[in-house]
Write an enzyme that holds these catalytic residues in place. Structure first.
Site, PDB file in Angstrom:
ATOM      1  N   GLY A 125       0.831  -1.195   0.000  1.00  0.00           N
ATOM      2  CA  GLY A 125       0.000   0.000   0.000  1.00  0.00           C
ATOM      3  C   GLY A 125       0.878   1.263   0.000  1.00  0.00           C
ATOM      4  O   GLY A 125       1.230   1.770  -1.039  1.00  0.00           O
ATOM      5  N   SER A 220       5.044  -5.152  -3.386  1.00  0.00           N
ATOM      6  CA  SER A 220       4.823  -3.716  -3.435  1.00  0.00           C
ATOM      7  C   SER A 220       5.465  -3.028  -2.231  1.00  0.00           C
ATOM      8  O   SER A 220       6.660  -3.207  -1.992  1.00  0.00           O
ATOM      9  CB  SER A 220       3.318  -3.430  -3.519  1.00  0.00           C
ATOM     10  OG  SER A 220       3.087  -2.116  -3.944  1.00  0.00           O
ATOM     11  N   TYR A 221       4.702  -2.263  -1.432  1.00  0.00           N
ATOM     12  CA  TYR A 221       5.296  -1.583  -0.282  1.00  0.00           C
ATOM     13  C   TYR A 221       5.737  -2.557   0.807  1.00  0.00           C
ATOM     14  O   TYR A 221       6.476  -2.172   1.727  1.00  0.00           O
ATOM     15  CB  TYR A 221       4.326  -0.548   0.297  1.00  0.00           C
ATOM     16  CG  TYR A 221       5.027   0.433   1.216  1.00  0.00           C
ATOM     17  CD1 TYR A 221       5.711   1.532   0.699  1.00  0.00           C
ATOM     18  CD2 TYR A 221       5.035   0.242   2.591  1.00  0.00           C
ATOM     19  CE1 TYR A 221       6.378   2.413   1.519  1.00  0.00           C
ATOM     20  CE2 TYR A 221       5.708   1.123   3.430  1.00  0.00           C
ATOM     21  CZ  TYR A 221       6.372   2.202   2.895  1.00  0.00           C
ATOM     22  OH  TYR A 221       7.052   3.077   3.713  1.00  0.00           O
ATOM     23  N   ASP A 405       4.267  -5.228 -15.103  1.00  0.00           N
ATOM     24  CA  ASP A 405       3.899  -4.229 -14.104  1.00  0.00           C
ATOM     25  C   ASP A 405       4.648  -2.941 -14.389  1.00  0.00           C
ATOM     26  O   ASP A 405       5.864  -2.945 -14.542  1.00  0.00           O
ATOM     27  CB  ASP A 405       4.264  -4.757 -12.710  1.00  0.00           C
ATOM     28  CG  ASP A 405       4.054  -3.728 -11.610  1.00  0.00           C
ATOM     29  OD1 ASP A 405       3.168  -2.871 -11.759  1.00  0.00           O
ATOM     30  OD2 ASP A 405       4.772  -3.800 -10.593  1.00  0.00           O
ATOM     31  N   HIS A 457       1.803  -6.856 -11.454  1.00  0.00           N
ATOM     32  CA  HIS A 457       2.222  -6.529 -10.088  1.00  0.00           C
ATOM     33  C   HIS A 457       1.875  -7.655  -9.119  1.00  0.00           C
ATOM     34  O   HIS A 457       2.654  -7.994  -8.245  1.00  0.00           O
ATOM     35  CB  HIS A 457       1.530  -5.234  -9.676  1.00  0.00           C
ATOM     36  CG  HIS A 457       2.048  -4.594  -8.443  1.00  0.00           C
ATOM     37  ND1 HIS A 457       3.292  -4.022  -8.357  1.00  0.00           N
ATOM     38  CD2 HIS A 457       1.472  -4.416  -7.218  1.00  0.00           C
ATOM     39  CE1 HIS A 457       3.466  -3.497  -7.154  1.00  0.00           C
ATOM     40  NE2 HIS A 457       2.383  -3.743  -6.436  1.00  0.00           N
TER      41      HIS A 457
END
Length: 483
Positions: A125, A220-221, A405, A457
């Site tokens: 996120g 991701s994060y 991605d 992603h």
């Protein structure tokens, strides 16, 4: 300031569309853009050694007796008949004074659950759900069908080969909550501490996993979450009266780990994939300096605005996928993944009977809590030093990347690895899956890099078979096969 206003306006318009699938919305990039502007005006979070902040000699330990049985799920609504594995979900309190509790979902293996490793999965996120995305859209045992009410079995689920634990973190994400509203303004340090507190308490609830081989994975994060939590585990393992967690390795998928390479890698990817023009790319190269502490010029701002316009409304997380929108017929992507899956999951998890079956607090579940990301307090410019520390301590480190991605693209991962300055042991080669190229792999000293061909992603969503093959290789500590 004009650029900042445009960015905030752009974010404000897009925040109301469906996460991860509507009109090209990219939560990670919009959060990072807003925070970059804020950091350019206020104080920049640097790369100083933060280990003292993460380490702690006192960790809250609650009574866990009997809670495992309470958390067992008898059946999820709409679940296909004949489940052959146990699943659990519920809350673990991490701060009783604040009333802060994190929600988890746990899927044991159908076969060899008593010997298979334990894997913790984290989505990023910051502020997005590991249960709604990781479990229900990617690597979990079930997917939500288009009727918003029934589930289908994911034959490529990762609990086929491991016992997989999904954690919604920090508080305020998904079903996780706090009774203290100030807890919703948080950051990297507190997230790592809470995740660690969750883990040691969860292991008391499930004591049979205390000595099991343990791995942490995310995307991701979670490129921040995973290495930071792993480092905290290593530090606290040295405390004699603390739970010793048998950490063996980490794996990061399309992970945001370094801001400079994130930016340079993203613009190079957009150019080489015919999304931005030669002129825009040359303007970025000539006018933008993305290194830590550098000033972003007005000219750089202008070329970034041109980039936003050029990208238009392609899906950030899979550039070849159609969007889920009222204007489309929800044509599946090239990989066969339904672009409206996030909408089905949203509807399903907001059904009262579903929340009851999960032992979840009744609330309006959302895939991402955007205010958490926007108000994120601390975010180091890079976590590459943390990854280097893990490598030096013998922790298995894999970085994998879906190659369609554009949000955290394969170029970003390769540039980040170059910064680690580790030597190549096994040169780049194609690995095979079902008779064709599944992707490419290179073995470095204490690090493995794998690409997954045709994946965006969310690698397990787009290429579930190839993703499971990579996951299995990671657990075995063997590079994917070239035949």
């Amino acid at each position: 300031m004009k650029f900042a206003f445009q960015l905030l306006l752009h974010f404000g318009l897009l925040v109301f569309v469906s996460c991860y699938g509507g009109y090209g919305y990219d939560p990670l990039q919009h959060v990072l853009n807003i925070q970059r502007f804020r950091r350019s005006v206020l104080n920049r979070a640097g790369n100083e050694d933060r280990s003292a902040e993460y380490s702690t000699s006192h960790v809250y330990m609650g009574l866990q007796d009997g809670l495992k049985n309470v958390d067992k799920i008898s059946s999820l609504p709409g679940q296909p008949a004949g489940p052959d594995f146990d699943q659990y979900s519920g809350y673990v309190t991490v701060d009783p004074n604040h009333g802060r509790a994190l929600f988890y979902y746990f899927a044991e293996s159908p076969v060899n659950s008593s010997t298979n490793p334990l894997v913790l999965w984290l989505n990023g996120g910051p502020g997005c759900s590991s249960f709604g995305y990781g479990a229900m859209m990617e690597l979990g045992p079930f997917r939500v069908n288009a009727d918003n009410a029934t589930l289908s079995r994911n034959k490529y689920a990762w609990n086929n080969v491991a016992n997989v634990l999904f954690l919604e973190s920090p508080a305020g994400v998904g079903f996780s909550y706090s009774n203290t509203s100030s807890d919703y303004i948080t950051g990297d340090v507190q997230t790592a501490k809470d995740s660690y507190t969750f883990l040691v308490n969860w292991l008391e609830r499930f004591p049979e996993y205390k000595t099991r081989d343990f791995y942490i994975m995310g995307e991701s994060y979670a490129g921040h979450y995973v290495p930071q939590l792993a480092q905290l585990i290593l530090q606290n393992n040295k405390i004699t009266n603390q739970t010793v967690i048998n950490l063996k390795g980490i794996a990061l998928g399309n992970a945001y780990v370094d801001e400079e390479t994130e930016m340079t890698g993203m613009f190079d990817y957009l150019w080489t994939h015919a999304i931005i023009s030669d002129e825009i790319h040359e303007g970025i190269i000539s006018n933008c300096n993305f290194s830590e502490g550098a000033t972003i010029t007005d000219a750089c701002h202008d070329y970034q605005n041109q980039t936003i316009a050029a990208i238009s409304n392609i899906f950030s997380y899979d550039i070849y996928s159609p969007l889920c929108s009222p204007l489309s017929n929800s044509t599946p992507s090239i990989s066969g993944f339904d672009p409206c899956t996030a909408n089905y999951t949203l509807a399903y998890l907001n059904t009262r009977v579903v929340q009851q079956s999960l032992h979840a607090k009744p609330l309006q579940w959302n895939s991402c809590n955007h205010p958490i990301g926007i108000h994120w307090k601390d975010r180091p410019f890079t976590v590459l030093p943390v990854i280097q520390d893990l490598m030096a301590n013998g922790i298995r480190v894999w970085i994998y990347s879906g190659d369609t991605d554009r949000s955290v693209p394969v170029t970003t991962s390769r540039y980040s690895i170059n910064k680690l300055q580790t030597s190549v042991k096994i040169p780049w080669y194609p690995w095979m899956y079902q008779g064709e190229v599944g992707g490419y792999v290179v073995g470095y000293e204490n690090l493995t890099f794998v690409t997954v061909r045709g994946a965006g992603h969310f690698v397990p969503s787009y290429q579930p078979g190839r993703a499971l093959a990579v996951f299995t290789s990671f657990l075995e500590g063997k590079l994917p096969t070239n035949h």
